[in-house]
Design an enzyme around this catalytic site. Structure first.
Site, PDB file in Angstrom:
ATOM      1  N   SER A 285      -7.693   8.330   0.140  1.00  0.00           N
ATOM      2  CA  SER A 285      -7.946   7.451   1.108  1.00  0.00           C
ATOM      3  C   SER A 285      -8.637   7.964   2.480  1.00  0.00           C
ATOM      4  CB  SER A 285      -6.342   6.871   1.667  1.00  0.00           C
ATOM      5  OG  SER A 285      -6.507   6.187   2.955  1.00  0.00           O
TER       6      SER A 285
ATOM      7  N   TYR B 212       2.590   8.617   4.635  1.00  0.00           N
ATOM      8  CA  TYR B 212       1.604   8.323   3.704  1.00  0.00           C
ATOM      9  C   TYR B 212       0.475   9.256   4.067  1.00  0.00           C
ATOM     10  CZ  TYR B 212      -2.178   5.406   1.635  1.00  0.00           C
ATOM     11  OH  TYR B 212      -3.175   5.185   0.924  1.00  0.00           O
TER      12      TYR B 212
HETATM   13  N1  LIG Z   1      -5.739  -0.908  -0.368  1.00  0.00           N
HETATM   14  C1  LIG Z   1      -6.226  -0.065   0.498  1.00  0.00           C
HETATM   15  O1  LIG Z   1      -6.263  -0.344   1.746  1.00  0.00           O
HETATM   16  C2  LIG Z   1      -6.153   1.495  -0.058  1.00  0.00           C
HETATM   17  C3  LIG Z   1      -7.115   2.110   0.667  1.00  0.00           C
HETATM   18  C4  LIG Z   1      -7.284   3.601   0.309  1.00  0.00           C
HETATM   19  C5  LIG Z   1      -6.685   3.899  -0.526  1.00  0.00           C
HETATM   20  N2  LIG Z   1      -5.918   3.247  -1.292  1.00  0.00           N
HETATM   21  C6  LIG Z   1      -5.084   3.702  -2.603  1.00  0.00           C
HETATM   22  O2  LIG Z   1      -5.505   3.052  -3.649  1.00  0.00           O
HETATM   23  C7  LIG Z   1      -4.658   3.069  -4.726  1.00  0.00           C
HETATM   24  C8  LIG Z   1      -4.356   1.698  -5.224  1.00  0.00           C
HETATM   25  O3  LIG Z   1      -3.854   0.822  -4.241  1.00  0.00           O
HETATM   26  P1  LIG Z   1      -4.051  -0.541  -4.166  1.00  0.00           P
HETATM   27  O4  LIG Z   1      -4.367  -1.127  -2.784  1.00  0.00           O
HETATM   28  O5  LIG Z   1      -4.564  -1.086  -5.233  1.00  0.00           O
HETATM   29  O6  LIG Z   1      -2.159  -0.936  -4.265  1.00  0.00           O
HETATM   30  P2  LIG Z   1      -1.716  -2.242  -4.980  1.00  0.00           P
HETATM   31  O7  LIG Z   1      -2.350  -3.496  -5.087  1.00  0.00           O
HETATM   32  O8  LIG Z   1      -0.204  -2.283  -4.419  1.00  0.00           O
HETATM   33  O9  LIG Z   1      -1.454  -1.472  -6.598  1.00  0.00           O
HETATM   34  C9  LIG Z   1      -0.876  -0.544  -6.883  1.00  0.00           C
HETATM   35  C10 LIG Z   1      -0.730   0.008  -8.111  1.00  0.00           C
HETATM   36  O10 LIG Z   1      -0.109   1.048  -8.463  1.00  0.00           O
HETATM   37  C11 LIG Z   1       1.118   0.968  -9.174  1.00  0.00           C
HETATM   38  N3  LIG Z   1       2.166   2.016  -9.018  1.00  0.00           N
HETATM   39  C12 LIG Z   1       2.921   1.983  -7.802  1.00  0.00           C
HETATM   40  N4  LIG Z   1       3.883   2.816  -7.973  1.00  0.00           N
HETATM   41  C13 LIG Z   1       3.781   3.345  -9.169  1.00  0.00           C
HETATM   42  C14 LIG Z   1       4.833   4.182 -10.097  1.00  0.00           C
HETATM   43  N5  LIG Z   1       5.664   4.832  -9.612  1.00  0.00           N
HETATM   44  N6  LIG Z   1       4.268   4.503 -11.198  1.00  0.00           N
HETATM   45  C15 LIG Z   1       3.021   3.719 -11.850  1.00  0.00           C
HETATM   46  N7  LIG Z   1       2.201   2.966 -11.026  1.00  0.00           N
HETATM   47  C16 LIG Z   1       2.754   2.581  -9.857  1.00  0.00           C
HETATM   48  C17 LIG Z   1       1.418  -0.459  -9.040  1.00  0.00           C
HETATM   49  O11 LIG Z   1       2.137  -1.143 -10.095  1.00  0.00           O
HETATM   50  P3  LIG Z   1       3.882  -1.287 -10.272  1.00  0.00           P
HETATM   51  O12 LIG Z   1       4.393  -1.623  -8.671  1.00  0.00           O
HETATM   52  O13 LIG Z   1       4.092  -2.306 -11.187  1.00  0.00           O
HETATM   53  O14 LIG Z   1       4.211   0.300 -10.659  1.00  0.00           O
HETATM   54  C18 LIG Z   1       0.128  -1.143  -9.079  1.00  0.00           C
HETATM   55  O15 LIG Z   1      -0.425  -1.433 -10.362  1.00  0.00           O
HETATM   56  C19 LIG Z   1      -3.273   3.591  -4.071  1.00  0.00           C
HETATM   57  O16 LIG Z   1      -3.365   5.196  -4.292  1.00  0.00           O
HETATM   58  C20 LIG Z   1      -3.685   3.525  -2.494  1.00  0.00           C
HETATM   59  O17 LIG Z   1      -3.182   4.604  -1.547  1.00  0.00           O
HETATM   60  C21 LIG Z   1      -5.634   1.687  -1.125  1.00  0.00           C
END
Ligand SMILES: NC(=O)c1ccc[n+]([C@@H]2O[C@H](COP(=O)([O-])OP(=O)(O)OC[C@H]3O[C@@H](n4cnc5c(N)ncnc54)[C@H](OP(=O)(O)O)[C@@H]3O)[C@@H](O)[C@H]2O)c1
Length: 234
Positions: free
Chosen positions: A138, A151
Protein backbone atom coordinates in the site's frame (compact mmCIF):
# COMPACT_ATOMS: atom_id res chain seq x y z
CA UNK A 1 1.30 -17.25 -18.50
CA UNK A 2 -0.45 -20.19 -20.13
CA UNK A 3 0.09 -23.37 -18.15
CA UNK A 4 1.50 -21.60 -15.12
CA UNK A 5 -0.18 -21.98 -11.74
CA UNK A 6 -0.91 -18.93 -9.58
CA UNK A 7 -2.08 -18.79 -5.97
CA UNK A 8 -3.90 -15.61 -4.90
CA UNK A 9 -4.79 -15.00 -1.26
CA UNK A 10 -7.82 -12.87 -0.45
CA UNK A 11 -9.34 -13.84 -3.80
CA UNK A 12 -12.97 -13.71 -2.66
CA UNK A 13 -13.60 -10.04 -3.37
CA UNK A 14 -11.96 -6.71 -4.08
CA UNK A 15 -8.42 -6.64 -5.39
CA UNK A 16 -7.78 -10.37 -5.02
CA UNK A 17 -10.79 -11.24 -7.14
CA UNK A 18 -9.66 -8.78 -9.85
CA UNK A 19 -6.09 -10.14 -9.78
CA UNK A 20 -7.35 -13.72 -10.07
CA UNK A 21 -9.54 -12.76 -13.00
CA UNK A 22 -6.68 -10.99 -14.79
CA UNK A 23 -4.14 -13.82 -14.31
CA UNK A 24 -6.74 -16.37 -15.42
CA UNK A 25 -7.46 -14.25 -18.51
CA UNK A 26 -3.74 -14.56 -19.30
CA UNK A 27 -4.05 -18.34 -19.12
CA UNK A 28 -2.85 -19.11 -15.59
CA UNK A 29 -4.50 -21.92 -13.64
CA UNK A 30 -5.66 -20.43 -10.37
CA UNK A 31 -5.65 -21.41 -6.71
CA UNK A 32 -7.97 -19.08 -4.82
CA UNK A 33 -8.12 -18.66 -1.08
CA UNK A 34 -9.76 -16.58 1.67
CA UNK A 35 -11.76 -17.53 4.76
CA UNK A 36 -15.20 -17.18 3.16
CA UNK A 37 -15.72 -20.29 1.02
CA UNK A 38 -18.83 -18.87 -0.67
CA UNK A 39 -16.88 -15.89 -2.05
CA UNK A 40 -13.89 -17.83 -3.42
CA UNK A 41 -16.24 -20.40 -4.98
CA UNK A 42 -18.07 -17.53 -6.70
CA UNK A 43 -14.72 -16.21 -8.01
CA UNK A 44 -13.81 -19.72 -9.23
CA UNK A 45 -17.16 -20.11 -11.02
CA UNK A 46 -16.69 -16.72 -12.71
CA UNK A 47 -13.25 -17.77 -14.01
CA UNK A 48 -14.51 -21.18 -15.15
CA UNK A 49 -17.39 -19.58 -17.06
CA UNK A 50 -14.72 -17.77 -19.10
CA UNK A 51 -12.81 -21.00 -19.76
CA UNK A 52 -10.34 -20.78 -16.88
CA UNK A 53 -9.35 -23.44 -14.34
CA UNK A 54 -9.59 -22.68 -10.64
CA UNK A 55 -9.37 -24.41 -7.28
CA UNK A 56 -11.17 -22.64 -4.42
CA UNK A 57 -9.74 -23.72 -1.07
CA UNK A 58 -10.71 -21.81 2.11
CA UNK A 59 -7.87 -20.90 4.46
CA UNK A 60 -7.13 -18.40 7.19
CA UNK A 61 -3.65 -17.12 6.33
CA UNK A 62 -2.96 -16.54 10.05
CA UNK A 63 -3.06 -20.28 10.74
CA UNK A 64 0.02 -22.29 9.71
CA UNK A 65 -1.88 -25.60 9.73
CA UNK A 66 -4.53 -24.29 7.34
CA UNK A 67 -1.79 -22.78 5.17
CA UNK A 68 -0.06 -26.18 4.94
CA UNK A 69 -3.38 -27.78 3.92
CA UNK A 70 -3.85 -25.07 1.27
CA UNK A 71 -0.47 -25.81 -0.30
CA UNK A 72 -1.15 -29.55 -0.18
CA UNK A 73 -4.51 -29.05 -1.95
CA UNK A 74 -2.84 -26.83 -4.54
CA UNK A 75 -0.14 -29.41 -5.31
CA UNK A 76 -2.72 -32.22 -5.43
CA UNK A 77 -4.78 -30.35 -8.03
CA UNK A 78 -2.15 -28.64 -10.19
CA UNK A 79 1.19 -30.24 -9.17
CA UNK A 80 3.26 -27.06 -9.62
CA UNK A 81 3.19 -23.51 -8.32
CA UNK A 82 4.71 -20.68 -10.34
CA UNK A 83 3.22 -17.48 -8.91
CA UNK A 84 2.21 -16.44 -5.41
CA UNK A 85 0.24 -13.23 -4.90
CA UNK A 86 0.07 -12.31 -1.21
CA UNK A 87 -2.97 -10.05 -1.26
CA UNK A 88 -5.12 -11.03 1.76
CA UNK A 89 -5.32 -8.10 4.13
CA UNK A 90 -7.47 -6.16 6.53
CA UNK A 91 -7.74 -2.42 7.09
CA UNK A 92 -9.05 -0.75 10.23
CA UNK A 93 -8.72 2.91 11.16
CA UNK A 94 -8.50 3.93 14.80
CA UNK A 95 -6.47 6.24 17.02
CA UNK A 96 -4.00 4.29 19.15
CA UNK A 97 -6.07 4.56 22.33
CA UNK A 98 -8.89 2.79 20.48
CA UNK A 99 -6.58 0.22 18.87
CA UNK A 100 -7.11 -2.64 21.28
CA UNK A 101 -4.92 -5.72 21.30
CA UNK A 102 -7.40 -7.75 19.25
CA UNK A 103 -7.43 -5.15 16.48
CA UNK A 104 -3.63 -4.84 16.54
CA UNK A 105 -3.18 -8.62 16.33
CA UNK A 106 -5.79 -8.96 13.58
CA UNK A 107 -4.05 -6.40 11.37
CA UNK A 108 -0.46 -7.52 12.02
CA UNK A 109 -1.27 -11.25 11.92
CA UNK A 110 -3.18 -11.00 8.64
CA UNK A 111 -1.13 -8.47 6.71
CA UNK A 112 2.36 -9.39 7.90
CA UNK A 113 2.42 -12.81 9.55
CA UNK A 114 -0.04 -14.23 7.00
CA UNK A 115 2.29 -13.24 4.17
CA UNK A 116 5.23 -14.83 5.97
CA UNK A 117 3.32 -18.09 6.58
CA UNK A 118 2.03 -18.49 3.02
CA UNK A 119 5.37 -17.51 1.47
CA UNK A 120 7.33 -19.93 3.64
CA UNK A 121 4.93 -22.78 2.83
CA UNK A 122 4.99 -22.03 -0.92
CA UNK A 123 8.75 -21.57 -1.22
CA UNK A 124 9.76 -25.17 -2.04
CA UNK A 125 7.25 -25.19 -4.93
CA UNK A 126 8.26 -21.74 -6.15
CA UNK A 127 11.94 -22.60 -6.00
CA UNK A 128 11.47 -25.68 -8.17
CA UNK A 129 9.81 -23.51 -10.83
CA UNK A 130 11.99 -20.37 -10.45
CA UNK A 131 8.75 -18.62 -9.63
CA UNK A 132 7.41 -15.20 -8.80
CA UNK A 133 6.14 -13.67 -5.57
CA UNK A 134 4.03 -10.51 -5.68
CA UNK A 135 3.19 -8.86 -2.38
CA UNK A 136 0.34 -6.34 -2.27
CA UNK A 137 1.38 -3.53 0.02
CA UNK A 138 0.00 0.00 0.00
CA UNK A 139 1.15 3.58 -0.22
CA UNK A 140 0.85 3.21 3.58
CA UNK A 141 4.16 1.33 3.33
CA UNK A 142 5.87 4.58 2.26
CA UNK A 143 3.89 7.38 3.85
CA UNK A 144 1.88 7.48 7.04
CA UNK A 145 -1.71 8.39 7.83
CA UNK A 146 -3.08 9.45 11.21
CA UNK A 147 -5.30 6.90 13.00
CA UNK A 148 -3.56 4.18 11.01
CA UNK A 149 -0.65 3.16 13.21
CA UNK A 150 -1.37 -0.58 13.17
CA UNK A 151 -2.06 -0.71 9.42
CA UNK A 152 1.01 1.42 8.63
CA UNK A 153 3.14 -0.79 10.91
CA UNK A 154 1.90 -3.89 9.08
CA UNK A 155 2.64 -2.48 5.62
CA UNK A 156 6.00 -0.88 6.53
CA UNK A 157 6.90 -4.25 8.06
CA UNK A 158 5.76 -6.00 4.90
CA UNK A 159 7.95 -3.70 2.80
CA UNK A 160 10.97 -4.66 4.91
CA UNK A 161 10.04 -8.34 4.62
CA UNK A 162 9.59 -8.05 0.84
CA UNK A 163 12.85 -6.20 0.23
CA UNK A 164 14.88 -8.57 2.40
CA UNK A 165 13.27 -11.61 0.78
CA UNK A 166 14.03 -10.28 -2.71
CA UNK A 167 17.74 -10.20 -1.93
CA UNK A 168 17.58 -13.62 -0.27
CA UNK A 169 15.77 -15.29 -3.18
CA UNK A 170 17.38 -13.54 -6.15
CA UNK A 171 20.32 -15.99 -6.24
CA UNK A 172 17.79 -18.85 -6.24
CA UNK A 173 16.00 -17.48 -9.32
CA UNK A 174 12.80 -16.33 -7.61
CA UNK A 175 11.58 -12.81 -8.37
CA UNK A 176 9.98 -10.87 -5.53
CA UNK A 177 7.91 -7.78 -6.32
CA UNK A 178 6.04 -5.21 -4.27
CA UNK A 179 2.90 -3.51 -5.59
CA UNK A 180 1.93 -0.41 -3.63
CA UNK A 181 -1.53 0.89 -4.55
CA UNK A 182 -3.10 4.08 -3.28
CA UNK A 183 -6.78 3.90 -2.33
CA UNK A 184 -8.68 1.30 -4.40
CA UNK A 185 -12.47 1.14 -4.59
CA UNK A 186 -13.11 -2.25 -2.97
CA UNK A 187 -15.40 -3.57 -0.20
CA UNK A 188 -12.61 -2.87 2.31
CA UNK A 189 -13.97 0.71 2.49
CA UNK A 190 -17.55 -0.39 3.29
CA UNK A 191 -16.84 -0.64 7.01
CA UNK A 192 -14.48 2.35 7.36
CA UNK A 193 -16.23 5.22 9.13
CA UNK A 194 -16.22 8.56 7.29
CA UNK A 195 -17.00 9.80 3.82
CA UNK A 196 -14.67 8.53 1.08
CA UNK A 197 -14.64 9.75 -2.53
CA UNK A 198 -14.76 6.25 -3.95
CA UNK A 199 -15.20 7.31 -7.56
CA UNK A 200 -11.75 8.98 -7.53
CA UNK A 201 -10.06 5.85 -6.15
CA UNK A 202 -8.13 3.35 -8.31
CA UNK A 203 -10.23 0.59 -9.85
CA UNK A 204 -9.25 -2.96 -8.84
CA UNK A 205 -8.61 -3.93 -12.48
CA UNK A 206 -5.88 -1.27 -12.74
CA UNK A 207 -3.98 -2.92 -9.89
CA UNK A 208 -4.65 -6.35 -11.39
CA UNK A 209 -3.07 -5.26 -14.67
CA UNK A 210 0.05 -4.13 -12.79
CA UNK A 211 0.27 -7.56 -11.13
CA UNK A 212 -0.10 -9.29 -14.50
CA UNK A 213 2.64 -7.07 -15.92
CA UNK A 214 4.99 -8.13 -13.13
CA UNK A 215 4.14 -11.79 -13.67
CA UNK A 216 4.60 -11.72 -17.44
CA UNK A 217 8.05 -10.16 -17.30
CA UNK A 218 10.59 -12.45 -18.92
CA UNK A 219 14.32 -12.41 -19.41
CA UNK A 220 16.84 -10.56 -17.34
CA UNK A 221 14.61 -7.99 -15.60
CA UNK A 222 12.67 -8.14 -12.37
CA UNK A 223 10.16 -5.47 -11.34
CA UNK A 224 11.09 -4.74 -7.75
CA UNK A 225 8.31 -2.30 -7.00
CA UNK A 226 5.29 -0.62 -8.59
CA UNK A 227 3.67 2.41 -6.97
CA UNK A 228 0.17 3.14 -8.29
CA UNK A 229 -1.79 6.28 -7.46
CA UNK A 230 -5.20 7.43 -8.68
CA UNK A 231 -4.99 9.48 -11.87
CA UNK A 232 -7.73 11.80 -10.57
CA UNK A 233 -7.41 13.81 -7.39
CA UNK A 234 -10.25 13.70 -4.83
N1 LIG B 1 -8.67 -1.09 -1.09
C1 LIG B 1 -7.67 -0.25 -0.89
O1 LIG B 1 -7.84 0.98 -0.84
C2 LIG B 1 -6.26 -0.80 -0.76
C3 LIG B 1 -5.19 0.09 -0.98
C4 LIG B 1 -3.89 -0.37 -0.85
C5 LIG B 1 -3.66 -1.70 -0.51
N2 LIG B 1 -4.71 -2.53 -0.29
C6 LIG B 1 -4.41 -3.91 0.09
O2 LIG B 1 -4.97 -4.77 -0.88
C7 LIG B 1 -5.27 -6.03 -0.28
C8 LIG B 1 -6.69 -6.42 -0.64
O3 LIG B 1 -7.56 -5.44 -0.13
P1 LIG B 1 -9.05 -5.20 -0.68
O4 LIG B 1 -9.24 -3.75 -0.71
O5 LIG B 1 -9.29 -6.02 -1.87
O6 LIG B 1 -9.88 -5.77 0.58
P2 LIG B 1 -11.24 -6.61 0.65
O7 LIG B 1 -12.14 -6.20 -0.45
O8 LIG B 1 -11.73 -6.46 2.04
O9 LIG B 1 -10.75 -8.10 0.40
C9 LIG B 1 -9.83 -8.68 1.29
C10 LIG B 1 -9.67 -10.15 0.98
O10 LIG B 1 -8.73 -10.69 1.92
C11 LIG B 1 -9.34 -11.83 2.56
N3 LIG B 1 -8.83 -12.02 3.92
C12 LIG B 1 -8.90 -11.16 4.96
N4 LIG B 1 -8.39 -11.73 6.05
C13 LIG B 1 -7.99 -12.97 5.69
C14 LIG B 1 -7.41 -14.06 6.39
N5 LIG B 1 -7.11 -13.98 7.71
N6 LIG B 1 -7.13 -15.19 5.71
C15 LIG B 1 -7.41 -15.30 4.39
N7 LIG B 1 -7.97 -14.30 3.67
C16 LIG B 1 -8.26 -13.16 4.34
C17 LIG B 1 -10.83 -11.52 2.53
O11 LIG B 1 -11.63 -12.67 2.64
P3 LIG B 1 -12.23 -13.25 4.03
O12 LIG B 1 -12.65 -12.08 4.86
O13 LIG B 1 -13.33 -14.12 3.55
O14 LIG B 1 -11.11 -14.03 4.63
C18 LIG B 1 -10.97 -10.92 1.14
O15 LIG B 1 -11.08 -11.94 0.17
C19 LIG B 1 -5.01 -5.86 1.21
O16 LIG B 1 -3.74 -6.38 1.53
C20 LIG B 1 -5.02 -4.35 1.40
O17 LIG B 1 -4.24 -3.94 2.50
C21 LIG B 1 -6.00 -2.13 -0.43
Amino acid sequence: MRGRVALVTGAGRGLGRAIASELSRHGARMVLTARTAREIRATARALERKGGQALAHPCDVRDSRQVAELLAASVARFRNLDILVNNAGVFRMAPLQKTDETMWDDILDTNLKGTYLVTRAALPQLERRKGQIVNILSTAARIVFPDNSAYCASKWGLLGFTNALRDELRPRGIRVSAVLPGAVDTPIWDEVPGHWERDTMLRPDAVARAVAHVCTQVGSASTDEILLTPARRA
